[in-house]
Design a protein around this motif. Structure first.
Motif, short mmCIF file in Angstrom:
data_model
loop_
_atom_site.label_atom_id
_atom_site.label_comp_id
_atom_site.label_asym_id
_atom_site.label_seq_id
_atom_site.Cartn_x
_atom_site.Cartn_y
_atom_site.Cartn_z
N UNK A 16 0.81 -1.22 0.00
CA UNK A 16 0.00 0.00 0.00
C UNK A 16 0.84 1.27 0.00
N UNK A 17 2.19 1.13 -0.06
CA UNK A 17 3.06 2.29 -0.15
C UNK A 17 3.61 2.79 1.17
N UNK A 18 3.09 2.30 2.30
CA UNK A 18 3.63 2.74 3.60
C UNK A 18 5.01 2.15 3.82
N UNK A 19 5.78 2.80 4.73
CA UNK A 19 7.17 2.43 4.92
C UNK A 19 7.43 1.93 6.35
N UNK A 20 8.28 0.94 6.46
CA UNK A 20 8.70 0.43 7.77
C UNK A 20 10.22 0.44 7.80
N UNK A 21 10.78 1.18 8.75
CA UNK A 21 12.24 1.29 8.85
C UNK A 21 12.78 0.21 9.81
N UNK A 22 14.03 -0.17 9.65
CA UNK A 22 14.63 -1.09 10.61
C UNK A 22 14.55 -0.52 12.02
N UNK A 23 14.33 -1.40 12.99
CA UNK A 23 14.17 -0.98 14.37
C UNK A 23 15.33 -1.48 15.22
N UNK A 24 15.71 -0.66 16.20
CA UNK A 24 16.76 -1.06 17.12
C UNK A 24 17.59 0.13 17.55
N UNK A 25 18.24 0.03 18.71
CA UNK A 25 19.03 1.15 19.22
C UNK A 25 20.22 1.51 18.34
N UNK B 202 20.07 1.57 15.04
CA UNK B 202 19.59 2.09 13.76
C UNK B 202 18.78 3.35 14.05
N UNK B 203 19.46 4.47 14.16
CA UNK B 203 18.79 5.72 14.47
C UNK B 203 18.46 6.51 13.21
N UNK B 204 17.86 7.68 13.41
CA UNK B 204 17.53 8.57 12.30
C UNK B 204 18.74 9.48 12.04
N UNK B 205 19.75 8.93 11.35
CA UNK B 205 20.97 9.66 11.09
C UNK B 205 20.73 10.81 10.12
N UNK B 206 21.53 11.87 10.28
CA UNK B 206 21.48 12.99 9.35
C UNK B 206 22.23 12.61 8.09
N UNK B 207 21.54 12.65 6.94
CA UNK B 207 22.11 12.18 5.68
C UNK B 207 22.31 13.34 4.72
N UNK C 178 32.80 4.95 7.35
CA UNK C 178 32.42 4.96 8.76
C UNK C 178 31.04 4.32 8.90
N UNK C 179 30.84 3.64 10.02
CA UNK C 179 29.56 2.98 10.30
C UNK C 179 28.54 4.04 10.72
N UNK C 180 27.41 4.06 10.03
CA UNK C 180 26.33 4.97 10.40
C UNK C 180 25.32 4.29 11.32
N UNK C 181 24.89 3.10 10.93
CA UNK C 181 23.90 2.37 11.69
C UNK C 181 23.90 0.92 11.22
N UNK C 182 23.35 0.04 12.06
CA UNK C 182 23.39 -1.38 11.72
C UNK C 182 22.35 -2.15 12.51
N UNK C 183 22.00 -3.33 12.00
CA UNK C 183 21.14 -4.29 12.70
C UNK C 183 21.70 -5.70 12.44
N UNK C 184 21.52 -6.62 13.40
CA UNK C 184 20.99 -6.41 14.74
C UNK C 184 21.99 -5.68 15.63
N UNK C 185 21.50 -5.17 16.76
CA UNK C 185 22.37 -4.42 17.66
C UNK C 185 23.48 -5.26 18.24
N UNK C 186 23.20 -6.53 18.55
CA UNK C 186 24.22 -7.43 19.07
C UNK C 186 24.03 -8.80 18.44
N UNK C 187 24.76 -9.05 17.37
CA UNK C 187 24.59 -10.31 16.65
C UNK C 187 25.06 -11.50 17.48
N UNK C 188 25.93 -11.23 18.46
CA UNK C 188 26.43 -12.33 19.31
C UNK C 188 25.28 -13.02 20.03
#
Length: 802
Positions: free
Chosen positions: A226-235, A237-242, A275-285
């Motif tokens: 339907x066109x709506x958006x879902x962003x990755x979730x987690x501490x 993966x923030x809303x970085x300034x791009x 440089x790393x901006x954001x990533x998921x999962x927060x702790x892959x371990x």
């Protein structure tokens, strides 16, 4: 007069630039011998060949061309396998498509649309496209991604990203990002297959996802129908300034399983690096927690997050299987098994080390409750299966190898880890991992060490001098008698082999009554030791002439006594008493490879045969290239490959083995081996090398593929099929259907790519010229798909080896 000339030169330069940076015309080529590449109009992206580290192999790739790192964002793959090309290969754009060919003109990889093409283009987005006459994209790299997405790129519901194996190894790796039932998932793979384990991260779009979007501004999100958006979730993966005007962006499924968005400044005068901006999962371990597989790190290693990246460490007493691959798992630096010493108490053989800050939460085979710290330690110490015990509160979990899903945890007053290792035989412990903190018990002893050290050294000096004087006297007076009575076995000083009495082994085998096989120079009997819970053994009793028996005994001890590999049968001990020479091995419950391939009405399934072949190859690679002194087995055949309860293949019967010193490559010896598996050089007046084992492996690989013996009786088969190596090559060279070789084995035929490749590998191995045969290291790379397998030359000819 100068103006027309300058105009002409300028026009040529302009046309050249437009040719390089513009559309790619049909019949255009790139070669590994040139430094050329097809550039995007801005010059930011390039398409061409990139050389693999420290090899003569190349890959077809797309990379950022304006930054020093020249980061690869796409590479060509054929059927999930890295398309590697030898030097001299070329890529050509034709009406039919884009083709990568070897120097001999053999096709390695192709992008071949069904519609004739007009031209190709490397776009400024990083997308390489093949275009028809209607300006429609018939093929594009964006629709065939590897491990990376770029801005303006979409991942459709049938698309996927698969990580590379290591940071600089672009072979298909252990993790995958994909859609399933409208949900975006990240899962580990049962490497080297494409079987997916349970996911460790998900973006749930209520089962209505349409695609994963990486837009031109650098935003990443799942777009619903339907066109709506879902962003990755987690501490993380923030809303970085791009700012896409100032930075390049890419999103990569890293070899360690972390999906990461990176940024790199566009300007050359800024800090050059991603440089790393954001990533998921927060702790892959901790995110990966599966019943199957090793977890985020390899087996017997544990994971911790450091500087936003997972790192893998070995427990005390363990070391990396491959020092160059941190995620490849760890192995114990000692022998840990049942029935090693029937007389010694466990306290004499093993010691327990306490740690607090990591855990292996799966793989328990026993749970005991209520248990104290001392009871938990002692229970593991006295259980020959136990490699580690974990105490949580008053519950003790017993664990055996291999250990999986290891991870660092916060220190807990109720959590204790007890690792079992061999008792140290000297003052240097090669099993210690100096990077790890000492266990709690060792901290208590630290204060006493300075006080004891002086007296310890003084005592050692006195004892050493006394022993030296005694030894000199003893050597002078008794050496002649000793030489006659007890043959020396110097290699045993460096092993943990147990010396059994003849009476013990006679009792264990009930008077050598149950014969389970015959090896070179001897008969093998099943036995059972009394003082261990895991106590079934195989005893080889040497029974030939004295001189042959002695050579067999010494060869087997020297060859296998100091080896340690999961694909070699473990030698537990020996008996060297009077005229009796016996060797004691771990018992293999599933018999020999010959029994499995030829002795049953139904052949093992294809995947089982694949696992067995890979195991044998790894064992030979260890013998040839990873031992301190290379070992030539000299008698590789199915009868000498034993199968354990878990269907692991293990090489046995080292009675004919020859050791190569570190500065040797060849050895002179008499003809050895078994008819049908013997390399041609045994019959020529030349020295043999490890390539004789490669030849035998090639014959056996064909037997594993075809589930039949190399040599059959003429009464049983048609004449052309009597010798498997001859018949298989005739089928291959005449272009016959390979169904005949596998007798319509549907599972093998469904894995057609691997089947054809392995048949070609076998032909390379059985080439009559040992110089043409690959090493086992190269064989392993070809078997696992790291290296493309070229068409083999005829393995047999009428010419002698020069």
């Amino acid at each position: 007069m100068a103006s027309p000339t300058l105009f002409f030169i300028f026009s040529l330069v302009f046309l050249h630039v437009m040719f390089v940076l513009g559309n790619i015309t049909l019949s255009s080529t790139l070669s590994t011998n040139d430094n050329d590449a097809w550039l995007s109009p801005s010059g930011e992206f390039a398409f061409g060949f990139r050389q693999l580290n420290s090899t003569n192999l190349f890959v077809v790739a797309i990379w950022y061309d304006k930054i020093p790192a020249k980061t690869i964002v796409w590479n060509a793959k054929a059927n999930e396998t890295l398309a590697t090309a030898p030097a001299g290969s070329q890529v050509q754009l034709t009406l039919e498509g884009l083709t990568l060919t070897s120097p001999k003109g053999e096709s390695i990889w192709k992008a071949q649309p069904s519609v004739p093409l007009s031209y190709g283009a490397m776009l400024d987005t990083g997308n390489f496209v093949l275009v028809n006459k209607n300006s429609t994209f018939e093929w594009e790299s964006f629709k065939n991604p590897t491990d990376t997405l770029l801005p303006n790129q979409f991942l459709e519901l049938d698309g996927k990203l698969t990580s590379r194996l290591q940071d600089t190894n672009y072979t298909t790796g252990r993790f995958q990002l994909y859609f399933q039932n409208g949900v975006l998932l990240l899962s580990p793979l049962a490497w080297p297959t494409q079987l997916r384990y349970r996911y460790y991260y998900r973006i749930d779009a209520s089962h209505s996802a349409s695609r994963l979007v990486f837009d031109e501004l650098g935003n990443i999100y799942v777009e619903r129908v339907n066109g709506t958006r879902i962003r990755p979730q987690g501490p993380t993966w923030g809303n970085s300034s791009l700012d896409p005007k100032e930075y390049y962006y890419r999103a990569t499924l890293e070899f360690n399983g972390v999906f990461t968005q990176y940024a790199h400044p566009r300007t050359n005068n800024a800090y050059q690096g991603w440089t790393i901006m954001r990533y998921v999962p927060g702790n892959i371990c901790t995110a990966i927690f599966n019943e199957y597989g090793s977890g985020s790190c390899g087996y017997n290693s544990y994971c911790s997050m450091e500087n936003d990246r997972p790192t893998c460490k070995c427990p005390y007493g363990y070391s990396m299987v491959d020092p160059s691959n941190e995620f490849g798992g760890c192995q114990p630096n000692f022998t840990l098994a049942c029935g090693v010493d029937v007389k010694a108490q466990p306290e004499e053989l093993y010691e327990m080390h306490e740690f607090r800050d990591f855990n292996f939460p799966l793989g328990d085979y026993e749970k005991k409750q209520p248990y104290s710290q001392q009871e938990c330690r002692q229970s593991c110490l006295h259980d020959c299966i136990c490699a580690m015990a974990v105490l949580g509160g008053n519950t003790c979990w017993m664990k055996r190898l291999p250990l999986s899903n290891g991870r660092v945890i916060h220190v807990n007053d109720q959590h204790f880890v007890y690792i079992k290792t061999r008792v140290r035989r000297d003052f240097y412990d090669p099993g210690a991992n100096e990077e790890l903190p000492p266990g709690a018990d060792s901290k208590k002893e630290d204060g006493a060490k300075p006080i004891l050290l002086g007296s310890l050294i003084g005592s050692l000096v006195f004892i050493s001098i006394s022993m030296l004087l005694c030894a000199v006297s003893w050597f002078i007076l008794l050496k002649p008698k000793l030489t006659r009575l007890v043959p020396a076995i110097p290699s045993l000083l460096e092993t943990n082999l147990h010396s059994f009495t003849y009476e013990t082994l006679e009792k264990a085998t009930r008077g050598f009554c149950e014969e389970i096989g015959r090896g070179s120079f001897g008969i093998v009997y099943k036995g059972q030791l009394e003082a261990a819970s895991c106590n079934v053994i195989a005893v080889k009793r040497l029974d030939r002439l004295a001189q042959e028996r002695e050579k067999e005994f010494r060869a087997e001890l020297s060859a296998i006594g100091k080896t340690c590999h999961k694909n070699l049968v473990r030698l537990i001990g020996f008996c060297d008493e009077g005229i009796n020479r016996l060797l004691v091995y771990e018992f293999m419950s599933n018999g020999t490879l010959a029994d499995i391939l030829f002795g049953q009405s139904k052949a093992p399934i294809w995947n089982t045969r694949v696992g067995l072949a890979l195991g044998i190859a790894r064992g030979l690679l260890y013998l040839h290239e990873e031992c301190d002194s290379a070992i030539i087995h000299c008698d590789i055949k199915p009868q000498n490959i034993l199968i354990d309860e878990h269907f692991n293949a293990k090489i046995s019967d080292f009675g004919l083995a020859k050791l190569l010193l570190f500065d040797q490559t060849r050895t002179n010896t008499m003809i050895r081996g078994t008819r049908g598996y013997v390399a041609p050089e045994w019959f020529k007046n030349i020295a043999v090398t490890v390539k004789v084992d490669v030849y035998s492996f090639g014959v056996m690989l064909l037997e594993i593929i075809c589930c039949r013996r190399n040599v059959l009786t003429m009464e049983a088969e048609e004449e052309e099929k009597v010798i498997l190596t001859d018949w298989a090559y005739d089928c291959y060279i005449e272009g016959r259907n390979i169904d005949a070789l596998v007798e319509n084995d549907e599972e093998a035929l469904s894995d057609n790519g691997r089947l054809e490749k392995w048949i070609k590998i076998a032909f390379w191995c059985i080439n009559e010229n040992p110089e043409v045969r690959p090493t086992m290291g190269m064989v392993m790379l070809m078997l696992e798909g790291f290296v493309e397998v070229p068409n083999p030359p005829p393995p047999f000819s009428m010419h002698s080896i020069s």
